[in-house]
Write an enzyme that holds these catalytic residues in place. Structure first.
Site, short mmCIF file in Angstrom:
data_model
loop_
_atom_site.label_atom_id
_atom_site.label_comp_id
_atom_site.label_asym_id
_atom_site.label_seq_id
_atom_site.Cartn_x
_atom_site.Cartn_y
_atom_site.Cartn_z
CE1 TYR A 1 18.11 -54.36 -24.90
CE2 TYR A 1 19.06 -52.53 -26.13
CZ TYR A 1 18.97 -53.29 -24.98
OH TYR A 1 19.76 -52.97 -23.90
CB SER B 1 19.40 -49.31 -23.35
OG SER B 1 20.07 -49.11 -24.58
#
Length: 254
Positions: free
Chosen positions: A152, A139
């Site tokens: 995250y 990501s």
């Protein structure tokens, strides 16, 4: 000879879209996920479109389950040439000072240790094929941070470190390592899971963004990288919607 691809987290979103796309590219796709009912539907859909797929129940946080996946991969005719480490996810948007340890633990287990387990289990098959490719779906959170996204981001930074280290360690061996770093992608479940099923809060992430990325956009990037000539290694592909100039800079129509 038919090439075999393994896609984790294939029951929905980017994983399912990637499986469909790779099947169109001629791979026999092993679709792996905990949700076997959804996998059965996906396999039937791929078969109806003229492709080939096999469903394998797999929990990437379990050593035994991943070992079963590796055994299933060896049973499919054809060399295993592609692994797409897609299983992952986010939970919560709490600041570091009040972040739930359980959420952080889950994100590390799924994103980082899941990638580690599956890669270790399938690396012998990928290497023996003589033309292996490992794709790590990380990501943009893997190289930047934002408030509330510490858990995250920490997990994705670690996953990015695993990909980069693996590329160094496999240098000289016939296995490529490709990292895909999507920005804002609107899927059915990612934000919904992150916000504990709060549909309104999940939808607010994309409010005013005319065209966020969708799963098929990322699948297209994965397939393109994976089907380049074997001597071409796309180390890292960062992909965002036009409306997102950076993690913190998103154009939203009023």
């Amino acid at each position: 000879m038919t090439r075999v691809a393994v896609v984790t987290g294939a029951s929905s979103g980017i994983g399912a879209a990637t499986a469909r796309r790779l099947a169109r590219e001629g791979f026999h796709v092993l679709v792996a996920s905990r949700r076997t009912g959804r996998l059965a539907d996906l396999v039937a859909e791929i078969a109806a479109a003229g492709g080939a797929a096999t469903a394998v129940a797999c929990d990437v946080t379990s050593d035994e389950s991943v070992a079963d996946l590796a055994r299933a991969a060896r049973q499919v005719p054809g060399p295993v040439t592609l692994l797409v480490n897609n299983a992952g996810g986010a939970r919560g948007m709490d600041p570091v000072e009040s972040g739930a340890i359980g959420d952080w633990q889950w994100m590390y287990d799924v994103n980082v240790l899941g990638t580690l387990r599956v890669t270790q289990a399938l690396l012998p098959e990928l290497e023996s094929s003589g033309a292996g490719t490992i794709v790590v779906v990380s990501s943009t959170a893997g190289f930047t941070v934002d408030e509330g996204g510490g858990g995250y981001s920490a997990a994705k930074h670690a996953q990015t470190a695993v990909a980069g280290t693996l590329r160094l360690e496999l240098c000289g061996r016939p296995v490529r390592v490709i990292e895909i770093d999507p920005g804002m992608v609107k899927t059915d479940e990612f934000s919904l899971i992150r916000f504990g099923g709060d549909a309104d809060r999940a939808e607010s992430v994309y409010a005013g963004v005319a065209e966020p990325l969708v799963a098929e956009d990322v699948a297209d990037c994965i397939a393109w990288c994976a089907t380049r000539p074997q001597h071409v290694n796309v180390d890292r592909l960062v992909v965002r919607p036009l409306a997102q100039a950076a993690q913190h800079k998103v154009y939203r129509a009023s």
